[in-house]
Write a protein that holds these residues in place. Structure first.
Motif, short mmCIF file in Angstrom:
data_model
loop_
_atom_site.label_atom_id
_atom_site.label_comp_id
_atom_site.label_asym_id
_atom_site.label_seq_id
_atom_site.Cartn_x
_atom_site.Cartn_y
_atom_site.Cartn_z
N THR A 1 -5.37 -86.74 29.67
CA THR A 1 -5.18 -87.26 28.09
C THR A 1 -4.09 -86.35 27.55
O THR A 1 -3.31 -86.91 26.82
CB THR A 1 -6.67 -87.01 27.68
OG1 THR A 1 -7.84 -87.99 27.86
CG2 THR A 1 -6.67 -87.12 26.14
N GLY A 2 -4.44 -84.80 27.58
CA GLY A 2 -3.18 -84.05 27.21
C GLY A 2 -1.82 -84.54 27.55
O GLY A 2 -0.89 -84.61 26.76
N ALA A 3 -1.64 -84.84 29.02
CA ALA A 3 -0.39 -85.16 29.48
C ALA A 3 0.04 -86.59 28.83
O ALA A 3 1.29 -86.91 28.56
CB ALA A 3 -0.43 -85.20 30.77
N SER A 4 -0.90 -87.54 28.86
CA SER A 4 -0.47 -88.95 28.17
C SER A 4 0.09 -88.77 26.89
O SER A 4 0.96 -89.56 26.36
CB SER A 4 -1.69 -89.94 28.34
OG SER A 4 -2.09 -90.02 29.78
N VAL B 1 -5.68 -85.98 14.86
CA VAL B 1 -6.11 -87.39 15.31
C VAL B 1 -6.62 -87.40 16.68
O VAL B 1 -7.61 -88.15 16.99
CB VAL B 1 -4.83 -88.22 15.18
CG1 VAL B 1 -5.30 -89.86 15.73
CG2 VAL B 1 -4.39 -88.39 13.64
N LEU B 2 -5.85 -86.36 17.39
CA LEU B 2 -6.21 -86.54 18.97
C LEU B 2 -7.65 -85.99 19.09
O LEU B 2 -8.37 -86.28 19.79
CB LEU B 2 -4.99 -85.66 19.83
CG LEU B 2 -5.62 -85.57 21.31
CD1 LEU B 2 -5.13 -86.73 21.82
CD2 LEU B 2 -4.89 -84.33 22.08
N THR B 3 -7.71 -84.61 18.42
CA THR B 3 -9.06 -83.92 18.71
C THR B 3 -10.12 -84.54 17.95
O THR B 3 -11.43 -84.78 18.45
CB THR B 3 -8.84 -82.53 18.19
OG1 THR B 3 -8.64 -82.46 16.82
CG2 THR B 3 -8.01 -81.78 18.78
N MET C 1 -12.42 -80.52 13.70
CA MET C 1 -12.40 -81.92 13.93
C MET C 1 -13.65 -82.31 14.72
O MET C 1 -14.23 -83.58 14.69
CB MET C 1 -11.11 -82.52 14.39
CG MET C 1 -9.95 -82.34 13.54
SD MET C 1 -10.41 -83.33 11.74
CE MET C 1 -10.85 -84.95 12.16
N TYR C 2 -13.98 -81.70 15.72
CA TYR C 2 -14.69 -82.06 16.78
C TYR C 2 -16.42 -81.92 16.14
O TYR C 2 -17.08 -82.70 16.53
CB TYR C 2 -14.92 -81.35 17.80
CG TYR C 2 -15.49 -81.83 19.27
CD1 TYR C 2 -15.06 -83.09 19.76
CD2 TYR C 2 -16.52 -81.20 20.04
CE1 TYR C 2 -15.82 -83.67 21.05
CE2 TYR C 2 -17.18 -81.60 21.11
CZ TYR C 2 -16.68 -82.92 21.55
OH TYR C 2 -17.16 -83.58 22.52
N MET C 3 -16.36 -80.87 15.12
CA MET C 3 -17.84 -80.61 14.58
C MET C 3 -17.84 -82.06 13.62
O MET C 3 -19.02 -82.55 13.49
CB MET C 3 -17.91 -79.63 13.98
CG MET C 3 -18.83 -79.37 12.81
SD MET C 3 -18.90 -77.69 11.81
CE MET C 3 -17.65 -78.38 10.54
N LEU C 4 -16.94 -82.28 12.68
CA LEU C 4 -17.01 -83.29 11.71
C LEU C 4 -17.08 -84.85 12.31
O LEU C 4 -18.13 -85.55 11.69
CB LEU C 4 -15.56 -83.37 10.95
CG LEU C 4 -15.27 -82.20 10.02
CD1 LEU C 4 -14.22 -82.08 9.24
CD2 LEU C 4 -16.55 -81.75 9.20
N CYS C 5 -16.32 -85.00 13.34
CA CYS C 5 -16.67 -86.25 14.05
C CYS C 5 -16.49 -86.58 15.47
O CYS C 5 -17.24 -87.55 15.81
CB CYS C 5 -15.67 -87.38 13.11
SG CYS C 5 -13.94 -86.71 13.18
N PHE D 1 -13.22 -77.75 25.40
CA PHE D 1 -12.46 -78.58 26.19
C PHE D 1 -11.55 -79.47 25.58
O PHE D 1 -10.39 -79.89 25.73
CB PHE D 1 -13.57 -79.72 26.71
CG PHE D 1 -14.00 -79.07 28.29
CD1 PHE D 1 -13.91 -79.80 29.41
CD2 PHE D 1 -14.77 -78.06 28.11
CE1 PHE D 1 -14.38 -79.36 30.46
CE2 PHE D 1 -15.48 -77.27 29.35
CZ PHE D 1 -15.19 -78.07 30.58
N VAL D 2 -12.03 -80.04 24.09
CA VAL D 2 -11.01 -80.64 23.23
C VAL D 2 -9.87 -80.07 22.96
O VAL D 2 -8.74 -80.53 23.17
CB VAL D 2 -11.77 -80.77 21.94
CG1 VAL D 2 -10.98 -81.73 21.13
CG2 VAL D 2 -13.19 -81.53 22.35
N ALA D 3 -9.80 -78.45 22.70
CA ALA D 3 -8.85 -77.90 22.36
C ALA D 3 -7.75 -77.75 23.55
O ALA D 3 -6.57 -77.66 23.30
CB ALA D 3 -9.35 -76.20 21.95
#
Length: 417
Positions: free
Chosen positions: A181-184, A145-147, A61-65, A118-120
């Protein structure tokens, strides 16, 4: 700088960023082991599956968008005709040499690799908080959606040059941008998901649900501790001159000291409160110290870094207790470690960095939490209405391993009924 020196610096900084990214990628193993150790044996396979698959989803997902949203100015290559899916472009020898002192210090591909891990990490925080009762495929749908969208948008606000960056918000390696972000997102999911069966009694009692493998959880903690050197140290982005090399060394030392301070403080706090040396609190104390120092691991002295970790370690114990009293069930303490202490880390930056403005740091915390919590709540709510978030009560009782994965992590230890 002469041409050979430029090429050496470019190669060295690229290699440093790639190795740092590999260290952060190894944190995925840390999260997997930590969570597998802190859930019950009947839910181990499913938690491991989530951690493996979420990493793959984050990368795609991070690669695509995602990267294109977070760093729109870097979209220089296209992987599909006419569509500028972003992977930062590598720089030619001519471009680097012509740039002189202003030349790119590392490969664009290396930057993409460092950012994607970092996204992961942000998504891994969510995994443990919703463990033992959430449907696997619902969790993976949320990961898309999140990533792909939620994280990159708020990441752009600071690291991509957005409004928080322009205001002067400081978050060196992501106490807020990654961990809060992850906790929220996790908090929003847990509120809609509800607690595990048997966790809270009708008369207000709180029932402990022990994890299945504390050696595994401890191993996970040490893997995360090690990976954090890449997380914070790599965020310096270069190591090819004396000043930067010294800065990286200081980041490593401060990161280590904060973790040590957090672990000791959490253990002592647990002893004072419960009368026992609680290993799970010590584990989360170390992680809390790491989260706390992540927002600014360079400017504090080692002593101050230790103190920042100590405060994080104390906070995490009281946060875990407080969330339980509010009947917010988080099996691994992820919301406390990454959320409560993530806020502390961001707000602690002005203690050592004179450029930090406390009110701006508050605005950053509020903005990140509001965006991630609200958007995540909407996504979780839609998923709940469309397909449901929870496994059935019977599946939860039997364990989600068989219901979701069709296999058990420890089949030879199954107790016959």
């Amino acid at each position: 700088m002469d041409q050979p020196s430029i090429q050496i610096a470019y190669a060295l900084d690229t290699f440093y960023l790639l190795v740092s990214g590999a260290f952060v990628m190894w944190m995925a193993a840390g999260f997997a082991m930590l969570e597998a150790g802190l859930v019950r044996a009947k839910n181990t396979t499913e938690i491991l599956t989530k951690n493996a698959v979420l990493f793959a989803i984050a990368c795609v997902m991070y690669m695509l968008c995602g990267y294109n949203i977070m760093y729109p100015g870097e979209a220089v290559n296209s992987i599909w005709p006419g569509i500028s899916f972003l992977i930062g472009g590598d720089h030619s020898v001519e471009t680097v040499l012509a740039g002189g002192d202003d030349a790119p210090v590392y490969s664009g591909m290396a930057d993409f690799f460092f950012q994607v891990v970092f996204v992961a990490t942000a998504m891994s925080v969510v995994s443990g908080a919703v463990a033992e009762r959430m449907k696997l495929w619902v969790f993976l749908a949320f990961a898309v959606v999140l990533t792909g969208f939620i994280y990159p948008i708020e990441g752009f606000w600071k690291w991509g040059g957005g409004f928080l960056d322009q205001m002067g918000f400081l978050d060196f390696a992501g106490s807020g941008i990654v961990h809060l972000t992850g906790a929220s997102a996790a908090l929003a999911g847990v509120l809609l998901l509800g607690a595990r069966k048997g966790k809270y009694g009708k008369n207000g009692e709180i029932n402990a649900i022990p994890g299945s493998n504390l050696p595994l959880a401890t191993l996970g903690m040490f893997i995360l501790w090690m990976g954090w050197f890449g997380f914070n140290g790599g965020s310096e982005l270069k190591v090819s001159n004396i000043d930067e090399a010294n800065a990286v060394a200081k980041v490593f030392v401060n990161t280590n000291m904060a973790a040590a301070g957090g672990l000791i403080a959490a253990l002592v706090t647990a002893k004072l409160l419960f009368g026992k040396a609680d290993l799970t609190m010590a584990i989360n104390g170390a992680l809390a110290g790491l989260v706390a120092i992540t927002a600014e691991p360079l400017t504090p002295s080692p002593l101050l870094a230790t103190a920042i970790g100590v405060v994080g370690g104390i906070l995490v114990v009281f946060s875990v207790i407080g969330l339980d009293k509010l009947r917010i069930d988080d099996p691994v303490g992820a919301i406390s470690v990454h959320g409560t202490v993530g806020i502390w880390g961001v707000l602690a930056v002005p203690l050592s960095n004179a450029e930090a403005i406390f009110t701006v740091q508050l605005i950053g915390v509020a903005s990140i939490f509001a965006w991630v919590f609200i958007t995540s709540f909407v996504v979780w709510f839609v998923l709940k209405k469309v397909v449901g978030l929870r496994v059935t009560e019977e599946e939860e009782y039997e364990g989600v391993d068989m219901a979701e994965c069709g296999m058990e992590a420890y089949p030879e230890f199954k107790i016959s009924k």
